[in-house]
Design an enzyme around this catalytic site. Structure first.
Site, short mmCIF file in Angstrom:
data_model
loop_
_atom_site.label_atom_id
_atom_site.label_comp_id
_atom_site.label_asym_id
_atom_site.label_seq_id
_atom_site.Cartn_x
_atom_site.Cartn_y
_atom_site.Cartn_z
N CYS A 21 0.82 -1.18 0.05
CA CYS A 21 0.07 0.09 -0.11
C CYS A 21 0.82 1.25 0.05
O CYS A 21 0.39 2.27 -0.55
CB CYS A 21 -0.91 0.10 1.25
SG CYS A 21 -2.10 -1.44 1.19
N ARG A 46 -8.10 -4.34 -2.07
CA ARG A 46 -7.42 -3.49 -3.09
C ARG A 46 -8.45 -3.03 -4.37
O ARG A 46 -8.44 -3.79 -4.97
CB ARG A 46 -6.04 -4.04 -3.44
CG ARG A 46 -5.10 -3.01 -3.55
CD ARG A 46 -3.72 -3.59 -4.08
NE ARG A 46 -3.19 -4.19 -3.07
CZ ARG A 46 -2.42 -3.98 -1.92
NH1 ARG A 46 -2.55 -2.55 -1.53
NH2 ARG A 46 -1.96 -4.76 -0.80
#
Length: 217
Positions: free
Chosen positions: A52, A129
């Site tokens: 991330c 995600r």
């Protein structure tokens, strides 16, 4: 006792994107306030995680490219605003850039649930995600989901935005691996009695492959 089944509700393409109000790193945000510009809403599993972190660095580095396309970036996870802010400081230091876009602190998971970002098989609390591209009229035009192990390709997200905006402007669609400047696809043209063939298409300056596949520069 049987386990309670958790249902995931997904928004639908070409329908209005679910509106919401949320707290962010830049204060309160309402999605509908961004009408008139595209929005790329993207979620990440958790702050202070390696994949991330690289993604946020790439989004921040490419922020000017999104701005050129009149696109507002909005990040999201179920972490708090203080957590987001502390993590952003790390990102800005690591990648020597500024994170100028807001990041939603979806502690009550209201936005996550509206957009189907919580998948029980992945995690009951962490968002997957995902990317949602919403056009300037508030219509959801694209959804992309990724595994936790694979970082997103920011150039690909920009490419999809370019494709959608090209279709908006011209009515043409784009082929596989298309990028700005490449030929676009012209919809099949039907005359009153017959399909427009190669001769007619060529006379119009089209690259004829088949009656259903014609390119235009």
């Amino acid at each position: 006792m049987a386990e309670t089944e958790v249902k995931v509700s997904l928004p639908l393409l070409n329908e209005p994107a679910p509106d919401f109000e949320a707290q962010t790193t830049q204060g309160p945000l309402k999605l509908s306030d961004y009408r008139g510009q595209y929005v790329v809403l993207f979620s990440h599993p958790s702050d202070f995680t390696p994949v991330c972190t690289t993604e946020f660095g790439s989004f921040a580095t490419a922020a000017s490219e999104f701005e050129k396309r009149n696109v507002q970036l909005i990040g999201l996870s179920v972490d708090s605003v203080p957590s987001h802010l502390a993590w952003i400081r790390d990102i800005e230091k690591i990648f020597d850039t500024k994170v100028k876009f807001p990041v939603i602190a979806d502690l009550d998971t209201k936005v996550s649930r509206a957009y189907g970002m919580l998948h029980p098989g992945y995690s009951a609390t962490a968002t997957v995600r995902s990317v949602f591209i919403i056009d300037d009229k508030g219509i959801l035009r694209a959804m992309i989901y990724y595994p936790a192990s694979a970082g997103r390709s920011i150039p690909e997200i920009l490419r999809v935005v370019d494709s959608l905006q090209t279709t908006d402007a011209s009515g043409h669609t784009t082929p596989a691996d298309w990028k700005p400047g490449d030929p676009v696809i012209v919809p099949p043209s039907l005359n009153a009695n017959s399909i427009e063939g190669e001769e007619e298409s060529t006379a119009k300056g089209l690259d004829y492959k088949a009656w259903y596949l014609r390119y235009k520069k």
